[in-house]
Structures are given as C-alpha cells and as structure tokens.
Design a protein around this motif. Sequence first.
Motif, short mmCIF file in Angstrom:
data_model
loop_
_atom_site.label_atom_id
_atom_site.label_comp_id
_atom_site.label_asym_id
_atom_site.label_seq_id
_atom_site.Cartn_x
_atom_site.Cartn_y
_atom_site.Cartn_z
N LEU A 92 0.83 -1.21 0.00
CA LEU A 92 0.00 0.00 0.00
C LEU A 92 0.86 1.26 0.00
O LEU A 92 0.54 2.24 -0.68
CB LEU A 92 -0.93 -0.01 1.21
N ILE A 93 1.96 1.24 0.73
CA ILE A 93 2.87 2.39 0.75
C ILE A 93 3.48 2.61 -0.63
O ILE A 93 3.58 3.74 -1.12
CB ILE A 93 3.97 2.18 1.82
N LEU A 94 3.89 1.51 -1.28
CA LEU A 94 4.43 1.61 -2.64
C LEU A 94 3.40 2.19 -3.60
O LEU A 94 3.73 3.06 -4.42
CB LEU A 94 4.86 0.22 -3.11
N CYS A 95 2.15 1.74 -3.49
CA CYS A 95 1.10 2.24 -4.38
C CYS A 95 0.90 3.74 -4.23
O CYS A 95 0.76 4.47 -5.22
CB CYS A 95 -0.21 1.51 -4.09
N ASP A 96 0.89 4.22 -2.99
CA ASP A 96 0.72 5.66 -2.77
C ASP A 96 1.89 6.46 -3.33
O ASP A 96 1.70 7.53 -3.91
CB ASP A 96 0.57 5.95 -1.27
N ALA A 97 3.11 5.95 -3.16
CA ALA A 97 4.29 6.67 -3.66
C ALA A 97 4.27 6.80 -5.18
O ALA A 97 4.53 7.87 -5.73
CB ALA A 97 5.55 5.95 -3.19
N VAL A 98 3.95 5.70 -5.86
CA VAL A 98 3.94 5.72 -7.33
C VAL A 98 2.84 6.63 -7.84
O VAL A 98 3.04 7.42 -8.78
CB VAL A 98 3.77 4.29 -7.88
N ARG A 99 1.66 6.55 -7.24
CA ARG A 99 0.55 7.38 -7.71
C ARG A 99 0.81 8.87 -7.45
O ARG A 99 0.44 9.72 -8.28
CB ARG A 99 -0.75 6.93 -7.05
N ALA A 100 1.46 9.20 -6.34
CA ALA A 100 1.82 10.60 -6.08
C ALA A 100 2.76 11.12 -7.18
O ALA A 100 2.61 12.25 -7.66
CB ALA A 100 2.47 10.72 -4.71
N GLY A 104 1.78 14.03 -9.84
CA GLY A 104 2.66 15.19 -9.81
C GLY A 104 3.22 15.53 -11.17
O GLY A 104 3.40 16.71 -11.51
N SER A 105 3.46 14.50 -12.00
CA SER A 105 4.01 14.76 -13.34
C SER A 105 2.99 15.46 -14.24
O SER A 105 3.35 16.34 -15.04
CB SER A 105 4.46 13.45 -13.99
N VAL A 106 1.71 15.10 -14.09
CA VAL A 106 0.67 15.80 -14.88
C VAL A 106 0.54 17.24 -14.42
O VAL A 106 0.49 18.17 -15.23
CB VAL A 106 -0.68 15.07 -14.74
N GLY A 107 0.50 17.43 -13.10
CA GLY A 107 0.41 18.79 -12.58
C GLY A 107 1.58 19.66 -13.00
O GLY A 107 1.39 20.82 -13.38
N ALA A 108 2.79 19.09 -12.97
CA ALA A 108 3.98 19.85 -13.36
C ALA A 108 3.94 20.22 -14.84
O ALA A 108 4.28 21.35 -15.22
CB ALA A 108 5.23 19.04 -13.04
N ALA A 109 3.53 19.27 -15.69
CA ALA A 109 3.45 19.54 -17.13
C ALA A 109 2.46 20.66 -17.42
O ALA A 109 2.75 21.58 -18.20
CB ALA A 109 3.07 18.27 -17.88
N SER A 182 -3.44 22.90 -13.59
CA SER A 182 -2.52 22.01 -12.86
C SER A 182 -2.99 21.70 -11.45
O SER A 182 -2.61 20.68 -10.86
CB SER A 182 -1.13 22.64 -12.80
N LEU A 183 -3.83 22.58 -10.87
CA LEU A 183 -4.13 22.50 -9.45
C LEU A 183 -4.80 21.19 -9.01
O LEU A 183 -4.41 20.61 -7.99
CB LEU A 183 -4.99 23.71 -9.06
N PRO A 184 -5.80 20.67 -9.75
CA PRO A 184 -6.42 19.41 -9.30
C PRO A 184 -5.43 18.26 -9.21
O PRO A 184 -5.51 17.43 -8.30
CB PRO A 184 -7.49 19.14 -10.37
N PHE A 185 -4.50 18.19 -10.13
CA PHE A 185 -3.57 17.07 -10.19
C PHE A 185 -2.48 17.18 -9.13
O PHE A 185 -2.05 16.17 -8.56
CB PHE A 185 -2.99 16.97 -11.60
N LEU A 186 -2.05 18.40 -8.85
CA LEU A 186 -1.09 18.60 -7.75
C LEU A 186 -1.75 18.28 -6.40
O LEU A 186 -1.11 17.71 -5.51
CB LEU A 186 -0.57 20.04 -7.77
N TYR A 192 -2.05 11.58 -1.94
CA TYR A 192 -1.41 10.26 -1.84
C TYR A 192 -0.25 10.28 -0.85
O TYR A 192 -0.01 9.30 -0.15
CB TYR A 192 -0.92 9.81 -3.22
N LEU A 193 0.44 11.40 -0.76
CA LEU A 193 1.53 11.51 0.21
C LEU A 193 1.00 11.51 1.65
O LEU A 193 1.61 10.94 2.55
CB LEU A 193 2.34 12.78 -0.06
N VAL A 194 -0.15 12.13 1.86
CA VAL A 194 -0.77 12.11 3.19
C VAL A 194 -1.19 10.69 3.55
O VAL A 194 -0.98 10.22 4.67
CB VAL A 194 -1.99 13.06 3.22
N SER A 195 -1.76 9.97 2.59
CA SER A 195 -2.15 8.58 2.83
C SER A 195 -0.94 7.72 3.17
O SER A 195 -0.99 6.87 4.07
CB SER A 195 -2.86 8.03 1.59
N LEU A 196 0.16 7.95 2.46
CA LEU A 196 1.39 7.21 2.73
C LEU A 196 1.87 7.46 4.16
O LEU A 196 2.25 6.53 4.88
CB LEU A 196 2.45 7.64 1.71
#
Length: 430
Positions: A92-100, A104-109, A182-186, A192-196
């Motif tokens: 579960l920790i791995l899943c949250d890290a990857v999804r974050a 984040g990549s969509v928000g940054a783009a 970008s705001l919704p995706f960030l 996901y980081l809070v969940s982690l």
Amino acid sequence: MSAPAVTRPAEDLPAPPPPLGRNRDYRMVWTGSAVSALGSSITSLAYPLLVLAATGSPTKAGLVGFANTLPNLALPLHAGVLVDRFDRKKLLILCDAVRALCLGSVGAALLLGHFWLWHVLTVCLIEGAFTVLAGIAGQAAIRNVVRREDLDRAFARSEARDRAAMVVGKPLGGLLLGVTRSLPFLADAASYLVSLAALLLVRRPFQTARTERPAEARQSAAAEIKEGVRWVLSQPFVRIASLLVAGSNLLFQALFLAVIVLLHQAHASDTAIGYVLAAAGVGGAAGSFCATWFRRRLPLAVVVIGANWIWALLVPLVGLTRSPLVIGATVAGLAFVGPVWNVAVEVYRLTITPDEIQGRTTSAVTLVAFGALPLGSLAGGLMLSHLSGRATVLWLSALMVLLALAATASKGVRTVAVPGRGHVRQEDTR
C-alpha cells in the motif's frame, strides 16, 4: 513428500483489535484513505473536463476513463497473488508513492503550459494499475485491522468516507480546474503523500501469520490464481453478485460520461457540473449511514434484487431532463443504493473467505466486477459520438432493466446461505 511447514508461535501473534471506537490503527487507515479519496474525486472530474476542453472530443474524454480503468481488466488476478504473498502494508505504501509521482508529473506539465494526451493516458494507466493493487490489498487487510463483529460498521464508515469525498471533491475539482489546470492534479498527488504518511503510523500487521514453506513446496503464480478463482466459482452468490456488479459498473461508467456531456452541451460551468456530480456523494453518504441498518434487517437477496430495480427505475430520469437540479437529485438517488449493496455483499464475502486467500479471491471478484469499467468508458464515449445524450441514456436504461430481471430470476441470489449469529440460516425470498 515436501518438508513440513513452520508456523509462527502463538505468543508472536498480535492481540485482537480493540473495539472500533478505540481502534487507533483503523483511524489512521481511515484518515489516510479519506484524504486520498478526496484527491481521487477531484481528478475524476478534472480528467475528462481537461481532455474535453483541450480536444473537444467526447471519444477522447472517454479514452481517459478507459485507460484509468483498463487495469481492472488486466491486472487483478496477479495483484491478488502479490497481496497474499507479500506484506500488504508495504504494498500500500508503494502504491501511494507511485501514484503521487504520476499525478505530480501531470500537474507539473500543465503548470509549465504543456498538455499531451499520450502523457495523460499513460499516467491514467499507471495510476489505475496501482489503484487496483491498493484496492485489493486494502480490502484483504481490513479484516485484520478491525474485529469481525465491527466489519459492517467499518465498511459503512469507509463508504461514508468515499461518498463524502465525492461531495467535496467533485465541485472542488471543477473549481480548481477553473483556477488553473494544474491545481487538481497537484492536489491529488499531495493526497497520496498524506495517505502514505498515515500508513507509516499503523502498527498492526495487515495479514495473519503466514505459514513458511520451503521453496520447492511453493505454488506457482498460476496455481495460486487458480485456487482463488476456484473458490469464487464454488460460491454461487459471490459469483452471481460479481456479474451483476460488472453489469451495473459498465452502465454507470457510461452514464457518468453521459451526464458530463449532457451538462456540457447545456453550457453548464465546470463548477456547476462538479456540484451536480457531487450529489452522488450526498446520496452515497446518506446510504452509507443507513447501510448497516439495512444489512442487519433485510435479507441479502432483498438488498441485491431491490437495488437493481431501484437503479432501473431511476436511470431513465437522467435522459428526460436537462435540469441540473433534477439530474443531481436522480444521481443522488442512484448513489444512495450503492453503499447498501456494497456493505451487505462485501461483508458477506469477507466473512466467509479464509484470510490466506483474501487477496486472490478479492482479485477474482475485482476482475469480474470492475473489469467492466474500461468497457463502460469506451462504450459511453462511442455511444455519445454517434447518438444524442438522451438516446444514450435511454439505451443504458433498457440494459439496466435487463440486469434487474436477471437478478430477480437468479436462484443463486434468491437463495443464499448467510452467516448468522453463531449459526447459518438459509434465506429464500421466493
């Protein structure tokens, strides 16, 4: 003959979970999941609106939902093997890290002024894959975090959490998208980081003690998958309920896109669309608070058959009006039934399933029940490209009636053995 298995001594086993009101670990899991669900609700609206605004194509907007839900069709069985083999908390920790990282990549783009459809589709696919794994791991873990007698209340609270996230997240997604793309995706990446972080604070293990087997005695992944599938096929109600969920999920996924397109064509703002879809969260939250009451008072068969007929009666109303108020009320009614169904059916399944095969049986059910989601997104996009929004909804309504008829006619639904208090009673609603 294989070497004898070695098990952990009884003194190494964790103490039973405390009552739900004093269960710190459950609160940590619930809180982290609540924040994550809020982020996912924000982007569930932001994704199709972003693509619709950038491309003007309902088909491409449907492709986003298709990519995000395609892993439900391709990955559940192997994800179930991972959940039963490895530490569920670490997964579960791995899943949250990857999804974050993905969100984040969509928000940054977008923050840098770039939109690439292939990028959004790729992120949706990866996020969807790890969401499948997280969903199976989370469901398999819950029975080890709470007491058996608290399962229905734990599921009801989880349903309420997810529906409340929908109430807040849908309009918030439209609002944030209106501020900047970008705001919704960030925001979802941060969730996901809070969940982690919450998972790192949980002390209780997410699985029972495992039997240690020598390498030569271990089953292959295919054999383990077969074991889980065989168990599901041996349970008539579980098998049939999964098929009914598959049908309703397909239709609701297409209906979700149809509602967005209908309101978009009626020149409703992104925020207004968010509020209409948030009505699903209101209805779902109300259903969550009532779910335990219904489960303890109604036969399981009545819940399943009744839910399908209520959906069949409500779906046509979406296509008969362009009023956001009426559509929102109808969506709320549809969503009210979902938690009642989920709590009754899932508590039944988790209660009768041995913990050592929870991941694999959950994955088999997930494959059938949620593998229909990508097909629903794809079908919804194609139907809306060739039919009017109203015609699309009416076709979906006819299919929902057929689903309700199938539920009513099924002997496996009408007659189901359910765990009672210290005994098993046979239910027959004929």
